[in-house]
Design a protein around this motif. Sequence first.
Motif, PDB file in Angstrom:
ATOM      1  N   VAL A 166       8.552   3.403   3.921  1.00  0.00           N
ATOM      2  CA  VAL A 166       8.026   4.354   4.141  1.00  0.00           C
ATOM      3  C   VAL A 166       7.942   3.453   5.430  1.00  0.00           C
ATOM      4  CG1 VAL A 166       6.800   5.743   4.615  1.00  0.00           C
ATOM      5  CG2 VAL A 166       7.100   5.557   2.087  1.00  0.00           C
ATOM      6  N   GLY A 167       8.335   4.879   6.534  1.00  0.00           N
ATOM      7  CA  GLY A 167       8.180   4.002   8.234  1.00  0.00           C
ATOM      8  C   GLY A 167       9.059   2.829   8.462  1.00  0.00           C
ATOM      9  N   ASN A 168      10.358   2.814   7.831  1.00  0.00           N
ATOM     10  CA  ASN A 168      10.827   1.361   8.310  1.00  0.00           C
ATOM     11  C   ASN A 168      11.911   2.250   8.630  1.00  0.00           C
ATOM     12  OD1 ASN A 168      12.004  -1.388   8.149  1.00  0.00           O
ATOM     13  ND2 ASN A 168      10.489  -1.745   7.265  1.00  0.00           N
ATOM     14  N   SER A 169      12.060   1.124   9.824  1.00  0.00           N
ATOM     15  CA  SER A 169      14.205   2.153  10.384  1.00  0.00           C
ATOM     16  C   SER A 169      15.041   0.807  10.332  1.00  0.00           C
ATOM     17  CB  SER A 169      13.387   2.943  11.843  1.00  0.00           C
ATOM     18  OG  SER A 169      13.484   1.175  12.498  1.00  0.00           O
ATOM     19  N   LEU A 170      14.543   0.273   9.758  1.00  0.00           N
ATOM     20  CA  LEU A 170      15.322  -1.258   9.374  1.00  0.00           C
ATOM     21  C   LEU A 170      16.710  -0.697   8.909  1.00  0.00           C
ATOM     22  CD1 LEU A 170      13.001  -4.336   9.108  1.00  0.00           C
ATOM     23  CD2 LEU A 170      14.581  -3.832  11.238  1.00  0.00           C
ATOM     24  N   ASN A 171      17.812  -1.400   8.431  1.00  0.00           N
ATOM     25  CA  ASN A 171      18.849  -1.070   7.653  1.00  0.00           C
ATOM     26  C   ASN A 171      19.267  -2.075   7.038  1.00  0.00           C
ATOM     27  OD1 ASN A 171      20.618  -3.093   8.306  1.00  0.00           O
ATOM     28  ND2 ASN A 171      21.198  -1.112  10.217  1.00  0.00           N
ATOM     29  N   GLU A 172      19.606  -1.894   5.876  1.00  0.00           N
ATOM     30  CA  GLU A 172      19.904  -2.973   4.355  1.00  0.00           C
ATOM     31  C   GLU A 172      20.277  -4.504   5.430  1.00  0.00           C
ATOM     32  OE1 GLU A 172      21.400  -2.823   0.194  1.00  0.00           O
ATOM     33  OE2 GLU A 172      23.084  -3.125   1.531  1.00  0.00           O
ATOM     34  N   THR A 173      20.800  -4.418   5.838  1.00  0.00           N
ATOM     35  CA  THR A 173      21.531  -5.843   6.109  1.00  0.00           C
ATOM     36  C   THR A 173      20.267  -6.356   7.104  1.00  0.00           C
ATOM     37  OG1 THR A 173      23.923  -5.736   7.104  1.00  0.00           O
ATOM     38  CG2 THR A 173      22.853  -6.879   7.690  1.00  0.00           C
ATOM     39  N   GLU A 174      19.820  -6.042   8.029  1.00  0.00           N
ATOM     40  CA  GLU A 174      18.620  -6.807   9.163  1.00  0.00           C
ATOM     41  C   GLU A 174      17.531  -6.572   7.621  1.00  0.00           C
ATOM     42  OE1 GLU A 174      19.017  -3.569  12.611  1.00  0.00           O
ATOM     43  OE2 GLU A 174      18.409  -2.516  11.144  1.00  0.00           O
ATOM     44  N   LEU A 175      17.792  -5.223   6.634  1.00  0.00           N
ATOM     45  CA  LEU A 175      15.938  -6.069   5.675  1.00  0.00           C
ATOM     46  C   LEU A 175      16.222  -7.583   5.296  1.00  0.00           C
ATOM     47  CD1 LEU A 175      16.214  -2.881   4.045  1.00  0.00           C
ATOM     48  CD2 LEU A 175      13.679  -4.124   5.763  1.00  0.00           C
ATOM     49  N   ILE A 176      17.508  -7.690   4.952  1.00  0.00           N
ATOM     50  CA  ILE A 176      17.938  -9.210   3.753  1.00  0.00           C
ATOM     51  C   ILE A 176      18.322 -10.244   5.158  1.00  0.00           C
ATOM     52  CG2 ILE A 176      19.901  -9.837   2.664  1.00  0.00           C
ATOM     53  CD1 ILE A 176      20.360  -7.111   1.450  1.00  0.00           C
TER      54      ILE A 176
ATOM     55  N   GLY B 262       0.990  -0.811   0.363  1.00  0.00           N
ATOM     56  CA  GLY B 262      -0.158  -0.021  -0.109  1.00  0.00           C
ATOM     57  C   GLY B 262       0.925   1.409  -0.273  1.00  0.00           C
ATOM     58  N   ASP B 263       0.194   1.703   0.661  1.00  0.00           N
ATOM     59  CA  ASP B 263       1.308   3.364   1.227  1.00  0.00           C
ATOM     60  C   ASP B 263       2.530   3.197   1.787  1.00  0.00           C
ATOM     61  OD1 ASP B 263       0.060   3.063   3.758  1.00  0.00           O
ATOM     62  OD2 ASP B 263      -0.969   4.801   3.703  1.00  0.00           O
ATOM     63  N   GLN B 264       2.707   2.005   2.480  1.00  0.00           N
ATOM     64  CA  GLN B 264       4.342   1.881   2.619  1.00  0.00           C
ATOM     65  C   GLN B 264       5.098   1.834   2.089  1.00  0.00           C
ATOM     66  OE1 GLN B 264       2.272  -1.204   5.560  1.00  0.00           O
ATOM     67  NE2 GLN B 264       3.222   0.138   7.573  1.00  0.00           N
ATOM     68  N   ALA B 265       5.570   1.848   1.215  1.00  0.00           N
ATOM     69  CA  ALA B 265       6.586   1.738   0.617  1.00  0.00           C
ATOM     70  C   ALA B 265       6.008   2.818  -1.533  1.00  0.00           C
ATOM     71  CB  ALA B 265       6.478  -0.234  -0.817  1.00  0.00           C
TER      72      ALA B 265
END
Length: 465
Positions: A403-413, A384-387
């Motif tokens: 949008v509205g996400n504080s995770l860094n790239e390593t954490e996301l992966i 939705g509106d979160q990306a």
Amino acid sequence: MFILDHNGQQPLHSKIYDQLKNKILSGELSPKTKLLSIKNLAGELSVSRNTVEYAYQQLCAEGYIYSKPRSGYYVSFIDPEFLSAAFHPINTYSPKAFADEKVYAFDFHPACLSPGSFPINLWRKLYTECLKASPKQLAFYSNQQGDFALRCQIQRYLARSRGVSCEPDQIIVCSGLQDSLSILAPILRENHSNFAMEDPGHFISKTVFRNHSFSLMPIPVNSDGLDLEFLQNTNSTVVYVTPSHQFPLGCVMPVVNRLKLINWAETVGGVIIEDDYDSELRYFGKPIPALQGLHPQGNIVYIGTFSKVLSPALRISYMILPYQLLSLYRRLFANYSTNVSLLDQRTLTMFMEQGYWERHLRKMRTLYKKKHDAIIQSIQHHFGDQANIIGQGAGLHIVLELVGNSLNETELINRAQEKNVKLFSLSSTYLHKSSNNSQIMLGFGGMSNHEIDRGIELLYQAWYS
């Protein structure tokens, strides 16, 4: 004493050779020691004389032993200083390094093609026809720049579809982007040392030019592509750009900026490297004409590939050199041969001559547009509106901005991997700084529409649940 194991696939003469060599290198057999005669050793090991003779001849050829007429074979002298190193080779095998990489159920790699998209039956037929038509070709090397007939087909295709203006003798057939750039790097080193690159930009070009000791200058990218004002304030004289579909952000350089870039190169005596890596895959409107076509006489190197639509496994690409650089190429690479199989070149030539390439392009454009639309719809449905979606409308990947996400790239992966989803690092496309932590690159070419939707759903769960 010899212990000969008759089991296994290793030839017996090779086992005898190995044992004797190890005994010599370990010092167990000292210099001038007389070896058993061929007849006696064959009897002791219950093997034929030919087997022992073959092992002795190999050891003699390599200098481990020597023969005396009517006397036999003796151990050669090897300086003890070098024996320990020779007898204890470094074990470079690492089970971890050679272990199969984990296979993920959902792989969003930005360069994967659709499984089954390669026209294998047709390619096999054309390949066989090439063999029958000219079997003598197997006895010869290919032309230094690639088969002339293929270069003619590439020239006609690029003139018609990309607005590129060149002659076949300017085209060099290469085996992928890294091969093209590895050829280009020493040519450019003759007169240039400072190299400008889009930031973010292609990771392969960054690696190749670093390996050739160029000083790399990162140039920011905006909505119009390369930041020209920033480039003009550097001392770079070579710039690598992807103007028709910027990698990885997907923006298109407008014609005004292209003309300004050409003017920059003329002013500084510089070179533009135009990588047109996926120009065929544009899903709305006509493909963007190549920058090279705006100034064919300029110092613009044009690079293209068959990997993004036909197959990366074939390793066939091409590079067009301006005449100013072509003479340098011929001087530096006069004794080189192309890295691309002549049979593959001839098959591709036939594939293009008979109209199959154009048909394949249309088919792949339709196929990947469906996948492109599927990932857009899936992101809109699950996020939705979160990306936000960056770079849609072309190619085999998009960039997802969270949008509205504080995770860094390593954490996301890492969180994605826990859901059995594999992602390609966007930060690897940056030169000297990390990418925006809220951006992730998502390729869609290698997945079915169902896999795309399920993978996007799992990513949302991993990042927001």
